[in-house]
Motif scaffolding. Structure first.
Motif, short mmCIF file in Angstrom:
data_model
loop_
_atom_site.label_atom_id
_atom_site.label_comp_id
_atom_site.label_asym_id
_atom_site.label_seq_id
_atom_site.Cartn_x
_atom_site.Cartn_y
_atom_site.Cartn_z
N HIS A 43 0.83 -1.21 0.00
CA HIS A 43 0.00 0.00 0.00
C HIS A 43 0.86 1.26 0.00
O HIS A 43 0.52 2.25 -0.65
CB HIS A 43 -0.97 -0.01 1.19
N GLU A 44 1.97 1.23 0.71
CA GLU A 44 2.87 2.39 0.70
C GLU A 44 3.45 2.61 -0.69
O GLU A 44 3.57 3.75 -1.14
CB GLU A 44 3.99 2.21 1.72
N GLU A 45 3.80 1.51 -1.37
CA GLU A 45 4.32 1.62 -2.73
C GLU A 45 3.26 2.20 -3.67
O GLU A 45 3.54 3.11 -4.45
CB GLU A 45 4.75 0.23 -3.22
N ARG A 46 2.03 1.67 -3.57
CA ARG A 46 0.93 2.20 -4.38
C ARG A 46 0.67 3.66 -4.06
O ARG A 46 0.43 4.47 -4.95
CB ARG A 46 -0.33 1.39 -4.15
N LEU A 47 0.69 3.98 -2.79
CA LEU A 47 0.46 5.36 -2.37
C LEU A 47 1.55 6.28 -2.93
O LEU A 47 1.27 7.39 -3.38
CB LEU A 47 0.41 5.45 -0.84
N GLY A 48 2.80 5.80 -2.92
CA GLY A 48 3.89 6.59 -3.49
C GLY A 48 3.70 6.83 -4.98
O GLY A 48 3.88 7.96 -5.47
N HIS A 97 -0.35 12.02 -8.95
CA HIS A 97 -1.11 13.21 -8.55
C HIS A 97 -0.27 14.47 -8.74
O HIS A 97 -0.76 15.49 -9.24
CB HIS A 97 -1.57 13.08 -7.10
N ALA A 98 0.99 14.41 -8.35
CA ALA A 98 1.88 15.57 -8.52
C ALA A 98 2.05 15.92 -10.00
O ALA A 98 2.03 17.10 -10.38
CB ALA A 98 3.23 15.28 -7.88
N GLU A 99 2.18 14.88 -10.84
CA GLU A 99 2.28 15.13 -12.28
C GLU A 99 1.01 15.75 -12.82
O GLU A 99 1.05 16.68 -13.64
CB GLU A 99 2.58 13.82 -13.03
N ALA A 100 -0.15 15.23 -12.38
CA ALA A 100 -1.43 15.78 -12.83
C ALA A 100 -1.59 17.23 -12.39
O ALA A 100 -2.05 18.08 -13.17
CB ALA A 100 -2.59 14.93 -12.30
N VAL A 101 -1.21 17.51 -11.17
CA VAL A 101 -1.29 18.89 -10.67
C VAL A 101 -0.37 19.80 -11.48
O VAL A 101 -0.76 20.91 -11.87
CB VAL A 101 -0.95 18.94 -9.16
N ALA A 102 0.84 19.33 -11.77
CA ALA A 102 1.77 20.13 -12.57
C ALA A 102 1.21 20.36 -13.97
O ALA A 102 1.31 21.47 -14.52
CB ALA A 102 3.12 19.44 -12.64
N HIS A 103 0.60 19.32 -14.54
CA HIS A 103 0.01 19.45 -15.88
C HIS A 103 -1.14 20.46 -15.87
O HIS A 103 -1.24 21.30 -16.76
CB HIS A 103 -0.48 18.07 -16.35
#
Length: 179
Positions: A62-67, A73-79
């Motif tokens: 779950h931590e790996e998936r969350l990462g 999410h960070a890429e989508a926000v940057a886009h």
């Protein structure tokens, strides 16, 4: 050794109890847990270890998936931010074009107004020239009629040269034009 989620790990088990009687009263709870260890307790400890291992494995998944999801999410926000900045730049460019177009429109409106004024002045002058032309034609007819009358009576009058001048200008075509 016990197997948990495909891996091997070592289970530390306490030493077996030497007394076969009931447990003696113990002051703390943790001491009570380790005070009486029977055959079921060994099985419970092994299951606890297996479950802990599985929980640890699930936590790491779950931590790996969350990462990964955090990165997405960070890429989508940057886009989205980049698109928003591009849209803002396009909007600013369009606003500048609109302002420039408005300036040109106002300049063209001033030119149209000046052209309408010039047209109105030209029309006014045309009306004046037409009236002046009619007046000149009427005067020429009047002079010609007066010249014919005076030449018919055989009298030489002062209107003779004027009549001759009007006749000459009408023969040249340089005089006043009939409508």
């Amino acid at each position: 050794l016990a197997a948990a989620s495909g891996g091997l790990f070592e289970v530390a088990l306490p030493a077996p109890a030497t007394e076969a009687g009931p447990p003696s009263p113990i002051a703390s709870r943790s001491e009570a847990k380790h005070a009486w260890i029977g055959p079921d307790s060994y099985f419970a400890m092994e299951l606890d270890a297996i479950l802990a291992s599985q929980l640890d494995h699930q936590r790491s998944l779950h931590e790996e998936r969350l990462g990964k999801l955090s990165e997405l999410h960070a890429e989508a926000v940057a886009h989205v931010r980049a698109e928003r900045e591009e849209a803002a730049a396009r909007e600013e460019k369009l606003r500048a074009e609109v302002a420039d177009t408005e300036k040109r429109r106002r300049a063209l409106e001033r030119q149209v107004l000046a052209a309408r004024r010039a047209k109105a002045e030209a029309e006014r002058q045309l009306v004046f020239v037409k009236e002046l032309n009619k007046s000149f034609l009427a005067n020429r007819r009047e002079i010609q009629t007066a010249g014919v009358v005076s030449t018919a009576s055989g009298l030489a009058t002062s209107t003779g040269p004027v009549t001759d001048r009007a006749r000459l200008s009408s023969e040249d075509g340089a005089g006043v034009v009939d409508e």
